[in-house]
Design an enzyme around this catalytic site. Structure first.
Site, PDB file in Angstrom:
ATOM      1  N   ASP A 148     -33.366  86.210 -79.120  1.00  0.00           N
ATOM      2  CA  ASP A 148     -32.156  87.633 -78.748  1.00  0.00           C
ATOM      3  C   ASP A 148     -32.018  88.467 -79.621  1.00  0.00           C
ATOM      4  O   ASP A 148     -31.181  89.265 -79.479  1.00  0.00           O
ATOM      5  CB  ASP A 148     -30.764  86.677 -78.645  1.00  0.00           C
ATOM      6  CG  ASP A 148     -30.203  85.899 -79.807  1.00  0.00           C
ATOM      7  OD1 ASP A 148     -31.023  85.938 -80.823  1.00  0.00           O
ATOM      8  OD2 ASP A 148     -29.217  85.644 -79.731  1.00  0.00           O
ATOM      9  N   SER A 151     -31.088  79.191 -82.697  1.00  0.00           N
ATOM     10  CA  SER A 151     -31.448  80.751 -82.950  1.00  0.00           C
ATOM     11  C   SER A 151     -32.437  80.803 -84.126  1.00  0.00           C
ATOM     12  O   SER A 151     -33.686  80.344 -83.853  1.00  0.00           O
ATOM     13  CB  SER A 151     -30.291  81.614 -83.256  1.00  0.00           C
ATOM     14  OG  SER A 151     -30.584  83.115 -83.369  1.00  0.00           O
ATOM     15  N   ASP A 188     -34.744  82.148 -80.475  1.00  0.00           N
ATOM     16  CA  ASP A 188     -34.324  82.248 -79.214  1.00  0.00           C
ATOM     17  C   ASP A 188     -34.262  83.457 -78.385  1.00  0.00           C
ATOM     18  O   ASP A 188     -33.971  83.659 -77.275  1.00  0.00           O
ATOM     19  CB  ASP A 188     -32.963  81.531 -78.875  1.00  0.00           C
ATOM     20  CG  ASP A 188     -31.885  82.614 -79.697  1.00  0.00           C
ATOM     21  OD1 ASP A 188     -32.407  83.298 -80.481  1.00  0.00           O
ATOM     22  OD2 ASP A 188     -30.600  82.433 -79.233  1.00  0.00           O
ATOM     23  N   ASP A 222     -36.919  86.157 -82.763  1.00  0.00           N
ATOM     24  CA  ASP A 222     -36.496  84.891 -83.364  1.00  0.00           C
ATOM     25  C   ASP A 222     -36.652  83.767 -82.740  1.00  0.00           C
ATOM     26  O   ASP A 222     -37.005  84.040 -81.373  1.00  0.00           O
ATOM     27  CB  ASP A 222     -35.077  85.129 -84.162  1.00  0.00           C
ATOM     28  CG  ASP A 222     -33.896  85.277 -83.165  1.00  0.00           C
ATOM     29  OD1 ASP A 222     -34.428  85.455 -81.862  1.00  0.00           O
ATOM     30  OD2 ASP A 222     -32.860  84.973 -83.119  1.00  0.00           O
TER      31      ASP A 222
END
Length: 470
Positions: free
Chosen positions: A264, A118, A262, A260
């Site tokens: 999400d 992440s 990833d 960010d």
């Protein structure tokens, strides 16, 4: 709270605790335990075994990653584990975490796995697992997977000959996800001519996010779209929004989108270069959905960290806020349990459960763009009207060890005194970090200087409670 529809079913009760999985999958420094290729292979075997139980077909696992250098190593290891259990692995390459959740469902796969840490720096990596329904696994399913990793004899005899599985690239995984995102944007609206800046943090959405906006007609300036394996999240994206703020002002853009690693989570920037965080997004969208009578049970779900101003703003439009412990997975669990369709975190995880099973930064940005176009108002005006933020102070205190809070007498007494003074005008929240002996102290109240002093008072009380003579 037990969540239905996981990939786990049957078998013996899982262990009571987890040592590998945390609040958001397994995470650590790449190539050090637990983020080693050896453990990744074991995880691939265990997930495939659990996903394939009771199935008449070879279990199918969708596998994606972000742009970290270590992703190559872990991807091959997990794929090997899936194949070793006779499974079929569908390789998606660099794709956002919500894309893998979506593709797991649309491909009717039995599980989805994402390799990503992440917002962490590139040296770290992580593994998240989704069930066939596209939702992150509940604690008991993760515990069971850990038990199979700990004792591989429980997985039975290894497959040989034609029983060995295979890996193949999922053709046009990116295109499939772009089509899905476009379908979440109202068909009667258009982004034609709208100038947008996107910062993909050199992460998983570096191709997808600019592409979907361009196909909807937006004039896109893309930054943070040159991953090299070691620059993910580095001075870019949601964790470092100064670049996108400057670019929005320079380009005269209507909106800046900071994702960010990833993708999400999302932090938005208005046309003046001002940051709009997750609480403001929830306030805007919650009020709009309340007016449109599309907010289920007139309830928004957020964590204990969301600002009191969000709760007051929702109350002002006839809606309410339901709080959970910190972690987007707990927000989703509460949403599913109560039948709610909007939730998220101050950090920018925004979940539109009518569209997706997890936080999706690009999807969230599209919903805000739709609100801007429908109302004809700039984001700065929508954000300013959405909520009045109550002053909030965060204080972190690193202590020698974790102690039960009710055994920290000075801290408990000071907290009770401050809570009584604040009454309904503020909050005191004290909790331990999930990964280290760090106490997180959060205060909200009408006077910033006063709550800052109180936060320091609580921090000092905690230190005294942790001193040897205490």
């Amino acid at each position: 709270m037990k969540r239905p529809h996981s990939i786990a079913n049957g078998s013996a009760p899982p262990p009571a605790t987890r040592s590998l999985f945390g609040t958001d999958g397994i995470r650590g420094i790449a190539n050090e335990h637990p983020m080693t290729p050896e453990l990744a292979l074991q995880l691939g075997r265990a997930v495939t075994f659990v996903a394939g139980r009771g199935k008449s077909h070879a279990p199918r696992v969708v596998l994606g990653k972000d742009t970290r250098l270590s992703g190559y190593m872990l991807e091959q290891a997990i794929a090997s584990g899936v194949c070793a259990m006779g499974g079929r692995v569908l390789l998606c390459g660099p794709m956002p975490t919500p894309a893998i959740a979506n593709l797991t469902v649309s491909m009717r796969a039995d599980a989805g796995i994402v390799i990503s840490a992440s917002h962490n720096p590139y040296q770290d990596n992580g593994i998240k697992v989704f069930g066939a329904d596209g939702f992150k696994l509940p604690d008991d399913a993760e515990s069971e997977i850990e038990s199979f990793i700990a004792d591989e004899s429980l997985l039975g005899k290894r497959s040989t000959g034609p029983g060995i599985g295979r890996a193949e690239k999922l053709e046009d995984a990116r295109g499939r996800y772009v089509v899905f995102l476009k379908q979440t944007f109202p068909r009667d609206l258009s982004l034609e001519g709208v100038r947008v800046v996107v910062d993909a943090a050199h992460g998983a959405a570096y191709r997808v996010a600019p592409l979907v906006l361009q196909e909807l007609g937006a004039l896109v300036t893309a930054i943070g779209v040159k991953p090299n394996g070691v620059n993910i999240n580095r001075d870019a994206g949601a964790m470092h929004p100064d670049n996108v703020r400057a670019e929005v002002v320079k380009r005269g853009a209507a909106l800046g989108i900071a994702l960010d690693g990833d993708a999400d989570r999302v932090i938005l920037v208005d046309e003046k270069g001002q940051i709009v965080d997750g609480d403001q997004l929830l306030a805007m969208c919650g009020a709009s959905m309340t007016r449109d009578e599309t907010l289920n049970a007139r309830t928004v779900v957020a964590t204990v960290m969301s600002n009191l101003g969000l709760e007051l703003a929702l109350g002002g439009v006839g809606a309410k806020l339901l709080r959970t412990q910190v972690g987007d997975r707990y927000v989703v669990e509460a949403m599913r349990a109560g039948g709610y369709n909007l939730g998220g975190e101050q950090s920018g995880h925004i979940i539109f459960l009518d569209h997706a099973t997890t936080g999706d930064g690009t999807l969230g940005a599209l919903q805000v763009l739709a609100l801007m176009i429908r109302t004809g108002k700039p984001l700065s005006e929508l954000a300013a009207a959405s909520m009045d933020r109550v002053p909030q102070v965060l204080e972190n205190v690193t202590l020698p060890e974790k102690r039960p809070l009710d055994q920290m007498r000075r801290l408990s007494d000071a907290s009770a005194k401050i809570t009584k003074v604040l009454g309904s005008r503020g909050r005191v929240l004290i909790r331990w970090s999930g990964t280290e002996p760090k106490l997180r102290i959060m205060l909200e109240g009408p006077h910033a200087d006063r709550i800052r002093d109180w936060a320091r008072e609580l921090a000092e009380a905690a230190r005294l409670d942790s001193a040897p003579e205490a």
